[in-house]
Design a protein around this motif. Sequence first.
Motif, PDB file in Angstrom:
ATOM      1  N   MET A 104      -7.579   9.995 -33.000  1.00 42.34           N
ATOM      2  CA  MET A 104      -8.065  10.877 -31.941  1.00 42.34           C
ATOM      3  C   MET A 104      -7.971  10.109 -30.631  1.00 42.34           C
ATOM      4  O   MET A 104      -8.472   8.989 -30.527  1.00 42.34           O
ATOM      5  N   THR A 105      -7.331  10.695 -29.648  1.00 42.65           N
ATOM      6  CA  THR A 105      -7.190  10.002 -28.368  1.00 42.65           C
ATOM      7  C   THR A 105      -8.276  10.392 -27.373  1.00 42.65           C
ATOM      8  O   THR A 105      -8.539   9.647 -26.436  1.00 42.65           O
ATOM      9  N   ASP A 106      -8.924  11.544 -27.585  1.00 37.42           N
ATOM     10  CA  ASP A 106      -9.939  12.007 -26.645  1.00 37.42           C
ATOM     11  C   ASP A 106     -10.950  12.885 -27.380  1.00 37.42           C
ATOM     12  O   ASP A 106     -10.564  13.659 -28.257  1.00 37.42           O
ATOM     13  N   THR A 107     -12.207  12.785 -26.995  1.00 35.51           N
ATOM     14  CA  THR A 107     -13.239  13.578 -27.668  1.00 35.51           C
ATOM     15  C   THR A 107     -13.065  15.077 -27.467  1.00 35.51           C
ATOM     16  O   THR A 107     -13.615  15.867 -28.232  1.00 35.51           O
ATOM     17  N   SER A 108     -12.280  15.474 -26.488  1.00 39.14           N
ATOM     18  CA  SER A 108     -12.008  16.905 -26.299  1.00 39.14           C
ATOM     19  C   SER A 108     -11.234  17.493 -27.477  1.00 39.14           C
ATOM     20  O   SER A 108     -11.137  18.718 -27.609  1.00 39.14           O
ATOM     21  N   GLU A 109     -10.724  16.634 -28.355  1.00 38.53           N
ATOM     22  CA  GLU A 109      -9.996  17.090 -29.543  1.00 38.53           C
ATOM     23  C   GLU A 109     -10.934  17.510 -30.682  1.00 38.53           C
ATOM     24  O   GLU A 109     -10.481  18.085 -31.672  1.00 38.53           O
ATOM     25  N   ILE A 110     -12.228  17.224 -30.568  1.00 39.79           N
ATOM     26  CA  ILE A 110     -13.157  17.518 -31.658  1.00 39.79           C
ATOM     27  C   ILE A 110     -13.121  18.990 -32.087  1.00 39.79           C
ATOM     28  O   ILE A 110     -13.041  19.272 -33.285  1.00 39.79           O
ATOM     29  N   PRO A 111     -13.161  19.954 -31.178  1.00 42.22           N
ATOM     30  CA  PRO A 111     -13.099  21.339 -31.642  1.00 42.22           C
ATOM     31  C   PRO A 111     -11.823  21.670 -32.424  1.00 42.22           C
ATOM     32  O   PRO A 111     -11.873  22.380 -33.433  1.00 42.22           O
ATOM     33  N   ALA A 112     -10.695  21.147 -31.992  1.00 40.20           N
ATOM     34  CA  ALA A 112      -9.445  21.407 -32.704  1.00 40.20           C
ATOM     35  C   ALA A 112      -9.456  20.802 -34.101  1.00 40.20           C
ATOM     36  O   ALA A 112      -8.797  21.308 -35.015  1.00 40.20           O
ATOM     37  N   VAL A 113     -10.215  19.725 -34.291  1.00 34.95           N
ATOM     38  CA  VAL A 113     -10.334  19.076 -35.596  1.00 34.95           C
ATOM     39  C   VAL A 113     -11.320  19.836 -36.486  1.00 34.95           C
ATOM     40  O   VAL A 113     -11.061  20.085 -37.661  1.00 34.95           O
ATOM     41  N   ALA A 114     -12.452  20.227 -35.936  1.00 33.20           N
ATOM     42  CA  ALA A 114     -13.534  20.805 -36.733  1.00 33.20           C
ATOM     43  C   ALA A 114     -13.413  22.307 -36.958  1.00 33.20           C
ATOM     44  O   ALA A 114     -13.691  22.790 -38.062  1.00 33.20           O
ATOM     45  N   GLU A 115     -13.039  23.059 -35.949  1.00 29.73           N
ATOM     46  CA  GLU A 115     -13.075  24.527 -36.039  1.00 29.73           C
ATOM     47  C   GLU A 115     -12.252  25.115 -37.186  1.00 29.73           C
ATOM     48  O   GLU A 115     -12.711  26.063 -37.837  1.00 29.73           O
ATOM     49  N   PRO A 116     -11.055  24.597 -37.483  1.00 30.26           N
ATOM     50  CA  PRO A 116     -10.325  25.185 -38.617  1.00 30.26           C
ATOM     51  C   PRO A 116     -11.117  25.134 -39.922  1.00 30.26           C
ATOM     52  O   PRO A 116     -11.076  26.076 -40.717  1.00 30.26           O
ATOM     53  N   TRP A 117     -11.856  24.048 -40.141  1.00 28.06           N
ATOM     54  CA  TRP A 117     -12.655  23.910 -41.365  1.00 28.06           C
ATOM     55  C   TRP A 117     -13.845  24.860 -41.351  1.00 28.06           C
ATOM     56  O   TRP A 117     -14.175  25.471 -42.369  1.00 28.06           O
ATOM     57  N   PHE A 118     -14.493  24.982 -40.192  1.00 25.69           N
ATOM     58  CA  PHE A 118     -15.602  25.929 -40.076  1.00 25.69           C
ATOM     59  C   PHE A 118     -15.124  27.350 -40.352  1.00 25.69           C
ATOM     60  O   PHE A 118     -15.750  28.096 -41.112  1.00 25.69           O
ATOM     61  N   LEU A 119     -14.040  27.722 -39.700  1.00 24.36           N
ATOM     62  CA  LEU A 119     -13.553  29.093 -39.789  1.00 24.36           C
ATOM     63  C   LEU A 119     -12.957  29.433 -41.151  1.00 24.36           C
ATOM     64  O   LEU A 119     -13.162  30.526 -41.671  1.00 24.36           O
ATOM     65  N   ALA A 120     -12.212  28.507 -41.734  1.00 17.78           N
ATOM     66  CA  ALA A 120     -11.539  28.784 -43.003  1.00 17.78           C
ATOM     67  C   ALA A 120     -12.481  28.737 -44.194  1.00 17.78           C
ATOM     68  O   ALA A 120     -12.304  29.485 -45.159  1.00 17.78           O
ATOM     69  N   PHE A 121     -13.504  27.854 -44.139  1.00 16.45           N
ATOM     70  CA  PHE A 121     -14.314  27.608 -45.337  1.00 16.45           C
ATOM     71  C   PHE A 121     -15.827  27.564 -45.092  1.00 16.45           C
ATOM     72  O   PHE A 121     -16.572  27.274 -46.023  1.00 16.45           O
ATOM     73  N   ASP A 122     -16.295  27.785 -43.880  1.00 20.26           N
ATOM     74  CA  ASP A 122     -17.715  27.558 -43.563  1.00 20.26           C
ATOM     75  C   ASP A 122     -18.122  26.135 -43.957  1.00 20.26           C
ATOM     76  O   ASP A 122     -19.224  25.892 -44.442  1.00 20.26           O
ATOM     77  N   ALA A 123     -17.231  25.197 -43.755  1.00 17.08           N
ATOM     78  CA  ALA A 123     -17.425  23.819 -44.208  1.00 17.08           C
ATOM     79  C   ALA A 123     -18.434  23.068 -43.348  1.00 17.08           C
ATOM     80  O   ALA A 123     -18.643  23.389 -42.180  1.00 17.08           O
ATOM     81  N   SER A 124     -19.041  22.051 -43.954  1.00 15.74           N
ATOM     82  CA  SER A 124     -19.815  21.057 -43.214  1.00 15.74           C
ATOM     83  C   SER A 124     -18.836  19.981 -42.767  1.00 15.74           C
ATOM     84  O   SER A 124     -17.973  19.563 -43.551  1.00 15.74           O
ATOM     85  N   VAL A 125     -18.962  19.532 -41.533  1.00 18.26           N
ATOM     86  CA  VAL A 125     -18.011  18.587 -40.961  1.00 18.26           C
ATOM     87  C   VAL A 125     -18.760  17.408 -40.344  1.00 18.26           C
ATOM     88  O   VAL A 125     -19.736  17.602 -39.628  1.00 18.26           O
ATOM     89  N   GLU A 126     -18.297  16.204 -40.642  1.00 22.20           N
ATOM     90  CA  GLU A 126     -18.789  14.983 -40.004  1.00 22.20           C
ATOM     91  C   GLU A 126     -17.575  14.212 -39.504  1.00 22.20           C
ATOM     92  O   GLU A 126     -16.588  14.092 -40.225  1.00 22.20           O
ATOM     93  N   ILE A 127     -17.674  13.694 -38.296  1.00 26.29           N
ATOM     94  CA  ILE A 127     -16.585  12.910 -37.715  1.00 26.29           C
ATOM     95  C   ILE A 127     -17.149  11.557 -37.297  1.00 26.29           C
ATOM     96  O   ILE A 127     -18.123  11.494 -36.546  1.00 26.29           O
ATOM     97  N   LYS A 128     -16.530  10.488 -37.788  1.00 22.88           N
ATOM     98  CA  LYS A 128     -16.995   9.135 -37.504  1.00 22.88           C
ATOM     99  C   LYS A 128     -15.829   8.255 -37.059  1.00 22.88           C
ATOM    100  O   LYS A 128     -14.725   8.357 -37.603  1.00 22.88           O
ATOM    101  N   ALA A 129     -16.095   7.375 -36.110  1.00 30.36           N
ATOM    102  CA  ALA A 129     -15.114   6.342 -35.764  1.00 30.36           C
ATOM    103  C   ALA A 129     -15.128   5.301 -36.875  1.00 30.36           C
ATOM    104  O   ALA A 129     -16.190   4.947 -37.382  1.00 30.36           O
ATOM    105  N   VAL A 130     -13.956   4.836 -37.287  1.00 30.09           N
ATOM    106  CA  VAL A 130     -13.850   3.850 -38.363  1.00 30.09           C
ATOM    107  C   VAL A 130     -12.848   2.764 -37.984  1.00 30.09           C
ATOM    108  O   VAL A 130     -12.026   2.946 -37.096  1.00 30.09           O
ATOM    109  N   MET A 131     -12.954   1.638 -38.691  1.00 29.26           N
ATOM    110  CA  MET A 131     -12.032   0.525 -38.486  1.00 29.26           C
ATOM    111  C   MET A 131     -11.289   0.235 -39.778  1.00 29.26           C
ATOM    112  O   MET A 131     -11.843   0.398 -40.864  1.00 29.26           O
TER     113      MET A 131
END
Length: 103
Positions: free
Chosen positions: A56-83
């Motif tokens: 992810m290059t910018d936090t403005s990308e969060i909706p594009a990452v999360a919304e498909p899962w919400f809309l397609a499956f009513d999924a729970s979503v967590e996003i974490k920075a990792v190394m």
Amino acid sequence: MRMMLKVSLPVDKGNAAIKDGSLVTKIQSILADLKPEAAYFTEFDGKRTGLIFFDMTDTSEIPAVAEPWFLAFDASVEIKAVMNRDDLAKSRPGIERAVESFG
């Protein structure tokens, strides 16, 4: 920045998607847009769960990452920075500064 996306599907929505044949197709479509470094699927807390690693290059990308899962499956979503291992190796100076200041 390397991120980990944890997606958990409610059992009823996952069952419905399996029964109507759309589960794999929808997941593949979402992943095609996300272009992850890696994606793993397992069970967490009794739910179908994906662990997906992507850049992810910018936090403005969060909706594009999360919304498909919400809309397609009513999924729970967590996003974490990792190394990864290389990132951890690069972090050594920061760790050493923290030890000097607070250790």
